[in-house]
Design an enzyme around this catalytic site. Structure first.
Site, short mmCIF file in Angstrom:
data_model
loop_
_atom_site.label_atom_id
_atom_site.label_comp_id
_atom_site.label_asym_id
_atom_site.label_seq_id
_atom_site.Cartn_x
_atom_site.Cartn_y
_atom_site.Cartn_z
N ALA A 15 0.81 -1.23 0.00
CA ALA A 15 0.00 0.00 0.00
C ALA A 15 0.85 1.27 0.00
O ALA A 15 0.30 2.37 0.01
CB ALA A 15 -0.93 0.00 1.22
N TYR A 157 7.09 -13.25 -14.58
CA TYR A 157 6.00 -12.33 -14.22
C TYR A 157 4.67 -12.81 -14.84
O TYR A 157 3.64 -12.87 -14.16
CB TYR A 157 6.36 -10.93 -14.70
CG TYR A 157 5.38 -9.84 -14.31
CD1 TYR A 157 5.34 -9.33 -13.02
CD2 TYR A 157 4.49 -9.31 -15.25
CE1 TYR A 157 4.45 -8.31 -12.67
CE2 TYR A 157 3.61 -8.30 -14.91
CZ TYR A 157 3.59 -7.81 -13.62
OH TYR A 157 2.69 -6.80 -13.29
P1 NAP Z 1 5.06 -0.36 -7.37
O1 NAP Z 1 4.80 1.10 -7.55
O2 NAP Z 1 6.39 -0.91 -7.69
O3 NAP Z 1 4.66 -0.76 -5.85
C1 NAP Z 1 4.83 -2.08 -5.42
C2 NAP Z 1 4.26 -2.21 -4.02
O4 NAP Z 1 4.39 -3.58 -3.61
C3 NAP Z 1 5.00 -1.37 -2.99
O5 NAP Z 1 4.07 -0.88 -2.06
C4 NAP Z 1 5.95 -2.38 -2.34
O6 NAP Z 1 6.29 -2.04 -0.99
C5 NAP Z 1 5.06 -3.62 -2.34
N1 NAP Z 1 5.80 -4.87 -2.23
C6 NAP Z 1 6.76 -5.37 -3.04
N2 NAP Z 1 7.19 -6.56 -2.60
C7 NAP Z 1 6.49 -6.82 -1.46
C8 NAP Z 1 6.50 -7.88 -0.54
N3 NAP Z 1 7.32 -8.94 -0.69
N4 NAP Z 1 5.66 -7.82 0.53
C9 NAP Z 1 4.84 -6.76 0.71
N5 NAP Z 1 4.77 -5.71 -0.15
C10 NAP Z 1 5.61 -5.75 -1.22
O7 NAP Z 1 4.04 -1.24 -8.25
P2 NAP Z 1 2.60 -0.89 -8.89
O8 NAP Z 1 2.82 -0.49 -10.28
O9 NAP Z 1 1.81 -0.03 -7.98
O10 NAP Z 1 2.00 -2.38 -8.92
C11 NAP Z 1 1.02 -2.85 -8.02
C12 NAP Z 1 0.45 -4.14 -8.58
O11 NAP Z 1 -0.11 -3.88 -9.86
C13 NAP Z 1 1.49 -5.24 -8.78
O12 NAP Z 1 0.94 -6.49 -8.44
C14 NAP Z 1 1.78 -5.18 -10.26
O13 NAP Z 1 2.24 -6.43 -10.76
C15 NAP Z 1 0.42 -4.81 -10.80
N6 NAP Z 1 0.45 -4.19 -12.12
C16 NAP Z 1 1.08 -2.99 -12.34
C17 NAP Z 1 1.07 -2.43 -13.61
C18 NAP Z 1 1.74 -1.10 -13.93
O14 NAP Z 1 1.82 -0.75 -15.12
N7 NAP Z 1 2.19 -0.34 -12.97
C19 NAP Z 1 0.41 -3.10 -14.66
C20 NAP Z 1 -0.22 -4.33 -14.39
C21 NAP Z 1 -0.21 -4.85 -13.13
P3 NAP Z 1 7.58 -1.09 -0.63
O15 NAP Z 1 7.23 0.30 -1.10
O16 NAP Z 1 7.70 -1.18 0.85
O17 NAP Z 1 8.73 -1.65 -1.39
#
Ligand code: NAP
Length: 251
Positions: A15, A157
């Site tokens: 989050a 992934y």
């Molecule tokens: P992001 O900005 O990189 O944020 C990732 C989040 O996950 C951060 O809050 C991080 O915490 C947390 N995290 C990572 N590893 C963790 C672990 N082992 N335990 C608990 N928390 C963990 O990513 P996002 O783009 O918001 O992505 C969120 C979700 O959407 C992911 O599942 C991703 O695969 C999916 N998604 C994203 C996109 C895109 O284009 N951005 C597209 C499709 C799907 P910290 O801040 O503490 O590191």
């Protein structure tokens, strides 16, 4: 979509940033007390906590690596401190470690599968017991177009997200008779830290294939998640809601 904030709470994994942060804020607006999970970024999660509490809900920050069983155990022990029945769980935490399969290290395969898929098994297993006893709950898993269509350089992934789609549908079938709904939201290319390392050339290529000709905002994903948590989606389960400006139309 407002809930009584004294009786309902939600868990958002990952989050602290990006899509998870936007989901937390949207659920706070809907009146959920919130368990805000993160793994490393303490400053960012504290900012999210402050912003959620300004919206009038109670929050609890829990640092836990959701791929580890003992840390998930700790997370759920902590959640008991939050007032209200845990009625919404958003499995959002995720990582990418891209590369061609021929060169992929075993650790990079394992880590991505563990954080993106194993975590959802661990978290959902703990979450559903109290939900079943109340016959109320909604689980939303965040997947990816890579898991639907595949993508070169993302075998780990894509496998994690494709597996998560299958988990979503299977768990939806298991829990439907028990009053719990399980859905997935599939964001396209969303402006977060996760896409920061992508080369401009690749981003330009993506843009050309997106019918709406722009990337998505985290709040556009959060709105759909809040809908799937709410009673307005009371007859929706086992679905994958794709929010990608038309990128994967037809899948
Ligand atoms: P992001 O900005 O990189 O944020 C990732 C989040 O996950 C951060 O809050 C991080 O915490 C947390 N995290 C990572 N590893 C963790 C672990 N082992 N335990 C608990 N928390 C963990 O990513 P996002 O783009 O918001 O992505 C969120 C979700 O959407 C992911 O599942 C991703 O695969 C999916 N998604 C994203 C996109 C895109 O284009 N951005 C597209 C499709 C799907 P910290 O801040 O503490 O590191």
């Amino acid at each position: 979509m407002t809930v009584n904030n004294s009786t309902e709470s939600a868990l958002v994994t990952g989050a602290s940033r990006g899509i998870g942060r936007a989901i937390a804020l949207e659920l706070a607006r809907a009146g959920y007390n919130l368990c805000l999970n993160y793994v490393s970024n303490e400053q960012r999660i504290c900012e999210v906590q402050h912003q959620c509490e300004e919206l009038g809900v109670q929050t609890l920050i829990v640092k836990a690596d959701v791929s580890q069983a003992e840390e998930v155990e700790f997370l759920f022990n902590e959640i008991r401190k939050l007032p209200g029945q845990l009625s919404a769980v958003i499995n959002n935490a995720g990582i990418r470690i891209d590369g061609p399969l021929m060169l992929m290290k075993e650790n990079d395969w394992d880590r991505v599968l563990d954080v993106n898929l194993r975590s959802v098994f661990l978290v959902s297993k703990k979450a559903i017991r109290p939900m079943i006893s109340k016959r109320r709950g909604s689980i939303v898993n965040i997947v990816s177009p890579s898991g639907l269509t595949g993508r070169e350089g993302q075998t780990n992934y894509a496998a994690s997200k494709g597996g998560l789609v299958a988990l979503t549908r299977s768990l939806a079938r298991e829990l439907a008779p028990l009053g719990i709904r399980v859905n997935a939201v599939c964001p396209g290319v969303i402006k977060t830290d996760m896409i920061k390392d992508l080369k401009q050339e690749l981003l330009d290529q993506f843009l050309e294939t997106i019918p709406m000709a722009r990337f998505g905002e985290p709040k556009e994903i959060a709105a759909a998640v809040a809908f799937l948590c709410s009673d307005q989606s009371s007859y929706i389960t086992g679905q994958v809601l794709i929010i990608d400006g038309g990128l994967t139309m037809g899948h």
